[in-house]
Write a protein that holds these residues in place. Structure first.
Motif, PDB file in Angstrom:
ATOM      1  N   ARG A 149      44.392  35.478  74.800  1.00  0.00           N
ATOM      2  CA  ARG A 149      45.856  35.470  74.759  1.00  0.00           C
ATOM      3  C   ARG A 149      46.262  34.524  73.634  1.00  0.00           C
ATOM      4  N   ASP A 163      47.961  39.681  74.328  1.00  0.00           N
ATOM      5  CA  ASP A 163      46.584  39.753  74.793  1.00  0.00           C
ATOM      6  C   ASP A 163      45.846  40.676  73.833  1.00  0.00           C
ATOM      7  N   THR A 202      41.626  34.840  78.640  1.00  0.00           N
ATOM      8  CA  THR A 202      42.356  35.297  79.818  1.00  0.00           C
ATOM      9  C   THR A 202      41.453  35.349  81.051  1.00  0.00           C
TER      10      THR A 202
END
Length: 237
Positions: A149, A163, A202
């Motif tokens: 991210r 993302d 992430t």
């Protein structure tokens, strides 16, 4: 750095050392803890590597211990020296440090060649104090197929959070691009690394998709990248 690579680097550091090395010095050079250095030295000693000394005093490696030599022709050595020097223009601090280590190994086996010079000016350095994300982190995400991210600022100053699935690094003279699948745009995009101001994993992976995405990226970008580090299909600036 993997343990096997770290042990190899430790041996090279001892080979080029002019005197005893403290564990603290080795730890700073290898960017590990002092405890890790103690464990590595113990491992090397168990492998019959002639390292002598003790904690708090320093360590030395007996002369005469060698790894297999690098066998390169004269022009191959010069090509290697120039290539290693040009890494300083990539702005990638971790790669530059690795290149310096390799150069030390080459110098240990061949006479110096100070007449081969490469200009150091190039892409902006990834200095965390300036807010730049380390390129080593991006390269690791490509290898590990790890979703990131990022906070990105485009050429017009617009800031977005995305993302991405990073699949490649492109080193230009004046910029470095991260090629990635952008989930926000649902397509492949290029991001200038000096415009990535925050980056974190992430926790998700895209295991097994990297090669497929790189194949598509390669077909779409047959030298569609300009020398200034921009791209015809880069909506991020």
């Amino acid at each position: 750095m993997r343990k096997s690579s770290r042990l190899f680097e430790t041996i090279q550091i001892f080979r080029s050392a002019k005197g005893p090395l403290r564990a603290e010095d080795l730890a700073a050079r290898l960017e590990v803890s002092v405890r890790t250095v103690y464990r590595d030295i113990s491992t090397l000693q168990s492998m019959q590597t002639p390292i002598e000394g003790e904690p708090g005093v320093g360590y030395v490696m007996r002369r005469g211990y060698n790894l297999p030599p690098l066998n390169f022709a004269e022009e191959e050595v010069e090509a290697l020296r120039v290539g290693l020097s040009m890494i300083s223009r990539s702005g990638d601090r971790a790669l530059r440090r690795a290149a310096d280590w390799i150069a030390e190994k080459v110098d240990a086996l061949h006479a110096p060649a100070s007449w081969l010079q490469v200009s150091p000016w190039g892409a902006p350095e990834d200095d965390p104090q300036l807010g730049c994300v380390p390129k080593a982190m991006l390269r690791a995400a490509v290898r590990e197929e790890r979703v990131l991210r990022i906070d990105y600022v485009d050429a017009e100053g617009a800031r977005t959070t995305r993302d991405i699935r990073p699949i490649g690094i492109v080193y230009h003279i004046n910029a470095v691009l991260l090629a990635a699948w952008c989930e926000l745009r649902a397509g492949l995009r290029h991001f200038r690394t000096d415009r990535i101001y925050a980056c974190e994993p992430t926790g998700a992976f895209f295991t097994g998709q990297g090669e497929v995405l790189r194949s598509i990226w390669s077909e779409q970008n047959r030298w569609n990248l300009r020398e200034d580090g921009s791209s015809m299909d880069d909506d991020a600036g």
